[in-house]
Design a protein around this motif. Structure first.
Motif, PDB file in Angstrom:
ATOM      1  N   VAL A   1     -36.944  -2.289 -54.041  1.00 19.52           N
ATOM      2  CA  VAL A   1     -37.685  -2.217 -52.861  1.00 19.52           C
ATOM      3  C   VAL A   1     -37.022  -2.651 -51.752  1.00 19.52           C
ATOM      4  N   ILE A   2     -37.001  -2.180 -50.596  1.00 19.23           N
ATOM      5  CA  ILE A   2     -36.583  -2.538 -49.221  1.00 19.23           C
ATOM      6  C   ILE A   2     -37.492  -3.665 -48.366  1.00 19.23           C
ATOM      7  N   VAL A   3     -37.170  -4.721 -48.349  1.00 15.68           N
ATOM      8  CA  VAL A   3     -37.858  -5.585 -47.516  1.00 15.68           C
ATOM      9  C   VAL A   3     -37.120  -6.235 -46.331  1.00 15.68           C
ATOM     10  N   ARG A   4     -37.898  -6.647 -45.206  1.00 14.27           N
ATOM     11  CA  ARG A   4     -37.189  -7.202 -44.163  1.00 14.27           C
ATOM     12  C   ARG A   4     -37.468  -8.825 -44.221  1.00 14.27           C
ATOM     13  N   VAL A   5     -36.531  -9.488 -43.814  1.00 17.50           N
ATOM     14  CA  VAL A   5     -36.660 -10.994 -43.784  1.00 17.50           C
ATOM     15  C   VAL A   5     -37.317 -11.437 -42.440  1.00 17.50           C
ATOM     16  N   ASN A   6     -38.439 -11.956 -42.703  1.00 17.36           N
ATOM     17  CA  ASN A   6     -39.343 -12.442 -41.356  1.00 17.36           C
ATOM     18  C   ASN A   6     -39.853 -13.959 -41.796  1.00 17.36           C
ATOM     19  N   ASP A   7     -39.233 -14.648 -42.708  1.00 18.10           N
ATOM     20  CA  ASP A   7     -39.732 -16.247 -42.884  1.00 18.10           C
ATOM     21  C   ASP A   7     -38.427 -16.831 -43.454  1.00 18.10           C
ATOM     22  N   ARG A   8     -38.503 -18.150 -43.482  1.00 14.82           N
ATOM     23  CA  ARG A   8     -37.514 -18.917 -44.331  1.00 14.82           C
ATOM     24  C   ARG A   8     -38.056 -19.635 -45.687  1.00 14.82           C
TER      25      ARG A   8
END
Length: 142
Positions: free
Chosen positions: A91-98
């Motif tokens: 799956v392709i995910v986007r980093v939006n958190d730490r």
């Protein structure tokens, strides 16, 4: 005289072979675009339902139905291809958190991403491969 002629043909053949192999071994634009800048292997977990609607580190609200993730160091907006080696789903995910805030884990996935990878069926933790999906500049699109 005959041996020098055979040696000369052999030498010319080898030089041509090396030149041809060298030409085919060069990277194309597509190869350079898809080489991952960042790769890692480790354990992934997923966000609990209690985090639904809470703010992430970049200010967005966490939504379990989106393909997002938390990573400790990668910049916000980085796209990652996450692969489960047990079933080869990715799956392709986007980093939006730490995060994750656990030493042995390298990524926290949204509920939907974890479900797609089949992590839900196990203990909620799975070994994964992570590769950064490079951004394509306008010049590379042409």
């Amino acid at each position: 005289m005959g041996n020098r002629f055979v040696y000369g043909k052999w030498l010319v053949t080898m030089v041509l072979l090396c030149v041809c192999v060298g030409l085919h071994a060069q990277e194309s634009v597509v190869d350079s675009v898809w080489k991952p800048v960042y790769c890692d292997t480790g354990y992934a977990s997923f966000y609990a339902n209690k985090f639904e609607g809470r703010r992430t580190a970049n200010g967005e609200r966490y939504r379990k139905k989106y393909f997002t993730a938390a990573h400790k160091t990668l910049p916000f907006g980085t796209f990652l291809k996450v692969t489960n080696p047990k079933n080869y789903k990715w799956v392709i995910v986007r980093v939006n958190d730490r995060g994750p805030h656990h030493k042995k884990r390298i990524i926290d996935l949204s509920f939907k991403a974890a479900k797609h990878l089949g992590i839900m069926r196990s203990s909620g933790i799975a070994k994964v491969y992570i590769e950064e999906v490079p951004k394509i500049s306008p010049q590379q699109k042409e």
